[in-house]
Scaffold this active site. Structure first.
Site, PDB file in Angstrom:
ATOM      1  N   HIS A  64      -0.754  -3.553   6.378  1.00  0.00           N
ATOM      2  CA  HIS A  64      -0.862  -3.514   4.914  1.00  0.00           C
ATOM      3  C   HIS A  64      -1.780  -4.612   4.376  1.00  0.00           C
ATOM      4  CE1 HIS A  64       0.261  -1.660   1.269  1.00  0.00           C
ATOM      5  NE2 HIS A  64       1.447  -1.238   1.671  1.00  0.00           N
ATOM      6  N   ASP A  89      -4.339  -0.634   1.290  1.00  0.00           N
ATOM      7  CA  ASP A  89      -3.140  -0.205   0.596  1.00  0.00           C
ATOM      8  C   ASP A  89      -2.797   1.241   0.962  1.00  0.00           C
ATOM      9  OD1 ASP A  89      -2.860  -2.660  -0.688  1.00  0.00           O
ATOM     10  OD2 ASP A  89      -4.267  -2.067  -2.261  1.00  0.00           O
TER      11      ASP A  89
END
Length: 490
Positions: free
Chosen positions: A461, A465
């Site tokens: 992450h 995104d």
């Protein structure tokens, strides 16, 4: 000759009969002026400083910080008119070699014993009597009233040459009182909170206040009271649990003696280290989607039929998925990267070195297809077959197992539908592929039996995104459902 006078806790007014010592403002041996504040106390209504009506040398203090005293109880004694600390307070309270600090304040007291009431003159600067040299003879003690002779926890003082006196029983960190690692009195939102804690024997210095700057609120004390009650109720259960735990431990110890221990070394150890590092360092997330692979299976059958019986090696489903991955990474290069934690930089890699998970007798290995972005499906399939054979025979070199930038994990060969893969550190993503099997599916508005596969993408992450990860996975699914989409990138 000095006269030792006793100063008692004065009438605090408003019907209050007791107060708690929050913080001492003077120490034994200090020179105090008339009406100088000597102690900070807290009542049920307010926190105030109490001035001493006498000027002289403090010879004793009665009560430690946190102690509750009734009105009229002794607070401290002062040697009025003394030119040095009386020896009665401590053998080391006299001046060194006869040297001492003179007391400039008048010997007579102001007579003011009300809290907050004084002469209005500025308080004199605090001065400390120099400590007595080790082994020096103490000066004769003047007559001291019986109240001052009574031992008190904080009255006696011990001098270390060249340092300030520390009261007996006042360990390091407790002289000024430490609350949650900070010196000074415990900050509470109101005296009523302090009284509530005292009634339930809650130590405020052990609480962490939830208010501004650690201020202890009523809710903090209520929570501490509730926890204390739960702990008391749990004691009988804890005793029974301890007995059961002991019995379990005995059984576990006996079983452990017969257990087989397998060292984590070689390939198994390397895999364990890499997976543990991945879980520790990479904040991963997973998304997945079901895709209709019927058209992909039909395209593969057509490719292999066109090659004929001797037209070359067959194209595998894994090779087609690998080619789809390289096309998707060209569209979403964020997932073909790594994170340089030391430099706090995302490093996007120019080429795709595609790893694929292979299960062998020696453990899980991940061979790497170099420059997969420059290969077609047939070339990728041939390289996968070659590396798989080397993995099975244990002949893979270290160079063939390192340097990957993205990994494809086909766990469908084990007969499972889905998984949440662990990223192959230091890569940024891994695509997982479940088994392809007939399932009911809505196709062209009608219910039909189709070849369905579940695809899952685990990604770092930090590098992207959910929108990027979802776009990548959707593109892969579109290529699986409509292989013609892939033709646009060939």
């Amino acid at each position: 000759m000095a006269q030792v006078l006793e100063f008692k806790l004065p009438d605090l007014g408003e019907g209050l009969t007791e107060a708690e010592i929050v913080r001492w403002l003077v120490e034994v041996g200090d020179v105090v002026a008339i009406d100088q504040p000597v102690v900070e106390v807290e009542t049920a209504k307010a926190m105030v400083e109490v001035p001493c009506p006498y000027g002289g040398v403090v010879t004793a203090r009665f009560g430690e910080e946190g102690t509750e005293l009734p009105v009229g109880a002794p607070l401290l004694t002062v040697a009025v008119g003394a030119t040095e600390a009386p020896a009665s307070s401590s053998p080391a309270s006299s001046g060194e070699d006869g040297a001492s600090s003179a007391v400039d304040e008048p010997s007579a007291g102001s007579g003011n014993v009300l809290v907050g009431y004084g002469t209005g003159a500025p308080a004199a600067r605090r001065r400390r009597i120099r400590p007595e040299r080790v082994g020096a003879t103490a000066a004769p003690a003047p007559a001291v009233p019986a109240a001052a002779q009574a031992p008190a926890p904080a009255a006696a003082s011990v001098f270390v040459s060249g340092s300030a006196p520390v009261g007996a029983g006042e360990a390091a960190g407790e002289v000024n009182g430490e609350a949650n690692g900070r010196p000074g009195p415990v900050a509470v939102i109101s005296p009523l909170v302090r009284r509530l804690a005292r009634q339930h024997e809650i130590d405020l210095r052990r609480l962490t206040g939830s208010g501004p700057d650690g201020l202890i609120l009523r809710s903090d004390v209520d929570s501490a009271i509730r926890r204390a009650g739960e702990a008391v109720e749990a004691e009988p259960r804890t005793a029974a649990a301890s007995v059961a735990a002991e019995a379990t431990a005995v059984r576990a110890g006996a079983a452990a003696q017969d257990a087989e221990r397998i060292p984590l070394r070689g390939v198994r150890g390397a895999v364990a280290d890499k997976l543990s590092r991945s879980r520790t360092e990479i904040p991963d997330a997973t998304c997945w989607v079901d895709a209709d692979a019927t058209e992909l299976m039909a395209a593969r059958a057509a490719m292999n039929a066109a090659s004929g019986p001797s037209g070359g090696p067959k194209v595998s489903v894994l090779a087609l998925l690998a080619r789809i991955c390289t096309a998707a990474l060209a569209r979403y290069p964020e997932l073909n990267s790594t994170v340089d934690t030391a430099a706090r930089e995302i490093v996007r890699l120019p080429g795709v070195h595609l790893g694929f998970a292979a299960q062998t007798e020696r453990g899980l290995v991940v061979p790497v297809v170099r420059d997969a972005h420059t290969r077609n499906a047939e070339s990728i399939g041939a390289e996968i077959a070659r590396l798989t054979e080397l993995a099975r025979t244990g002949k893979l070199s270290p160079a063939q197992l390192t340097g990957g930038t993205f990994t494809l994990n086909n766990y469908g060969v084990f007969g499972v539908d889905g998984s949440t893969p662990i990223i192959n550190h230091p890569e940024a993503a891994m695509l997982g592929v479940g088994r392809i099997m007939p399932k009911p599916w809505v196709h062209n508005g009608e219910l039909a039996v189709r070849q369905v596969v579940q695809l899952s993408l685990t990604f770092d992450h930090r590098v992207c995104d959910g929108g990027t990860a979802g776009g990548f996975l959707r593109y892969v699914a579109d290529c699986v459902e409509q292989p013609a989409v892939l033709l646009r990138t060939l």
